[in-house]
Design an enzyme around this catalytic site. Structure first.
Site, PDB file in Angstrom:
ATOM      1  CG  HIS A 170       3.513   4.318   8.613  1.00 17.50           C
ATOM      2  ND1 HIS A 170       3.504   5.118   7.583  1.00 17.50           N
ATOM      3  CD2 HIS A 170       2.804   3.168   8.147  1.00 17.50           C
ATOM      4  CE1 HIS A 170       3.110   4.189   6.475  1.00 17.50           C
ATOM      5  NE2 HIS A 170       2.717   3.124   6.997  1.00 17.50           N
ATOM      6  NE  ARG A 183      -2.048  -1.851   2.660  1.00 16.10           N
ATOM      7  CZ  ARG A 183      -2.260  -3.051   2.039  1.00 16.10           C
ATOM      8  NH1 ARG A 183      -3.155  -3.291   1.546  1.00 16.10           N
ATOM      9  NH2 ARG A 183      -1.396  -4.062   2.494  1.00 16.10           N
ATOM     10  CB  THR A 184       3.504   2.455   2.306  1.00 18.51           C
ATOM     11  OG1 THR A 184       2.626   2.250   3.423  1.00 18.51           O
ATOM     12  CG2 THR A 184       4.065   4.014   2.504  1.00 18.51           C
ATOM     13  CE  LYS A 211      26.515  -3.313  -6.096  1.00 18.85           C
ATOM     14  NZ  LYS A 211      27.062  -2.298  -7.212  1.00 18.85           N
TER      15      LYS A 211
HETATM   16  C1  NCD Z   1       1.361  -0.736   8.255  1.00 16.75           C
HETATM   17  C2  NCD Z   1       2.854  -0.545   8.418  1.00 16.75           C
HETATM   18  O1  NCD Z   1       3.576  -0.653   7.376  1.00 16.75           O
HETATM   19  O2  NCD Z   1       3.403  -0.121   9.527  1.00 16.75           O
HETATM   20  N1  NCD Z   1       1.064  -0.903   6.761  1.00 16.75           N
HETATM   21  C3  NCD Z   1       0.957   0.166   5.982  1.00 16.75           C
HETATM   22  O3  NCD Z   1       1.755   1.073   5.768  1.00 16.75           O
HETATM   23  N2  NCD Z   1      -0.446   0.332   5.543  1.00 16.75           N
HETATM   24  C4  NCD Z   1       0.771  -1.640   9.006  1.00 16.75           C
HETATM   25  C5  NCD Z   1       1.261  -2.806   9.067  1.00 16.75           C
HETATM   26  O4  NCD Z   1       2.029  -3.307   8.234  1.00 16.75           O
HETATM   27  O5  NCD Z   1       0.554  -3.749   9.828  1.00 16.75           O
END
Ligand code: NCD
Length: 304
Positions: A129, A51-52, A80
């Site tokens: 995040h 997703r991200t 490397k």
């Molecule tokens: C989240 C993450 O990467 O922290 N995912 C995301 O970016 N939507 C949540 C997760 O991985 O559980």
């Protein structure tokens, strides 16, 4: 030059502007289809993501820009032995803005200190995040009509879940947010967060059973147990199915309680809940694109 490393890097007023822009993009995406023509986004992902990374790539592409990058540390020069600092110096020559995800807490901060272009933290270990938080806030603002004056239950892996940590930091700046932390003992919210809440005089409860608090919630933020951050498989197996939200449990919740989840989902929400109009997690993923479009424009000074 501005970066986004923590959700607190933007004031609430700046966030309002960002969300207004995201809402306008939602209304009329065509208006923004060429805003980033000639610009390049680099996505540097040292950790798995669907997703991200793709929502960043989709966002830049929908703005008319281009995308370069890697999605696996093993296919970059990190394999490397190159440092993040050196990689970002080099990426600064190739791109206009960079989104970075790294397993180490603080990696994005290090990158931003060496970068000649705006850096966006797309997740640093179990720490923060911020773009997921922007997504969560925009979803709440759009679907609830307000940021503040609600009770939010955060459920699941509150220890390792960076989306939870970021979201709490962002929500304490709004009025009258009541937090209920729902987790097994082993996955409790870290002390540094409860200490911060105590310091600010913000009330919170910690409970183990989801059913006990469901009727009180305006928002339920479900999370998966973060397998990759466990030290042993046994603990993960024991805890992974601790919470499973089912249609039966949803009957305990109010008619306008929304269910959010940053995704990926593993087992913690039964797929039958997807049909419930209160399930907002796929809409949330859509808001993630609008908010990243607004963020890219803002950091590239193309928002006005
Ligand atoms: C989240 C993450 O990467 O922290 N995912 C995301 O970016 N939507 C949540 C997760 O991985 O559980």
């Amino acid at each position: 030059m501005r970066h986004l490393i923590s959700p607190l890097d933007f004031t609430t007023e700046e966030l309002d502007q960002l969300f207004d822009l995201a809402a306008d993009i939602e209304r009329d995406p065509q208006k923004y289809a060429h805003v980033c023509e000639g610009k390049i986004l680099a996505t540097c992902f040292y950790e798995p993501s669907t997703r991200t990374r793709l929502s960043f790539e989709s966002a830049m592409t929908r703005l008319g820009g281009k995308v370069i990058g890697f999605s696996d540390a093993n296919s970059s020069s990190a394999a490397k032995g190159e440092s993040v600092s050196d990689t970002i110096r080099v990426i600064s020559c190739y791109a206009d803005i960079c989104a970075i995800r790294h397993p180490k807490e603080g990696a994005a901060t290090v990158a931003s200190s060496k970068a000649l272009i705006p850096v966006v933290n797309a997740g640093d270990g179990g720490h923060q995040h911020p773009t997921q938080t922007l997504t969560d806030l925009l979803t709440i603002r759009s679907l609830k009509g307000r940021l503040g004056n609600f009770t939010i239950g955060l459920c699941g892996d509150l220890k390792f879940g960076r989306t939870v940590h970021s979201l709490i930091h962002a929500l304490v700046r709004y009025e009258n947010v009541n937090f209920i932390f729902i987790s097994p003992e082993e996955l409790r919210i870290p002390d540094y967060i409860t200490d911060m809440l105590k310091e600010k005089g913000i009330s919170y409860q910690e409970v183990i059973r989801l059913e006990d608090v469901l009727p009180e919630l305006d928002l339920l933020y479900m999370t998966r147990v973060q397998k990759e951050r466990f030290f042993n498989e046994e603990d993960y197996v024991r805890l992974k199915d601790f919470y499973i939200l089912t249609p039966e449990k949803m009957e305990l919740a109010g008619d306008d309680m929304l269910v959010l989840h940053p995704l990926p989902r593993v087992n913690e929400i039964d797929v039958a809940v997807d049909e419930d109009p209160r399930a907002a997690y796929f809409k949330q993923a859509q808001y993630g694109v609008y908010v990243r479009m607004a963020l890219i424009m803002t950091l590239l000074n193309l928002a006005n």
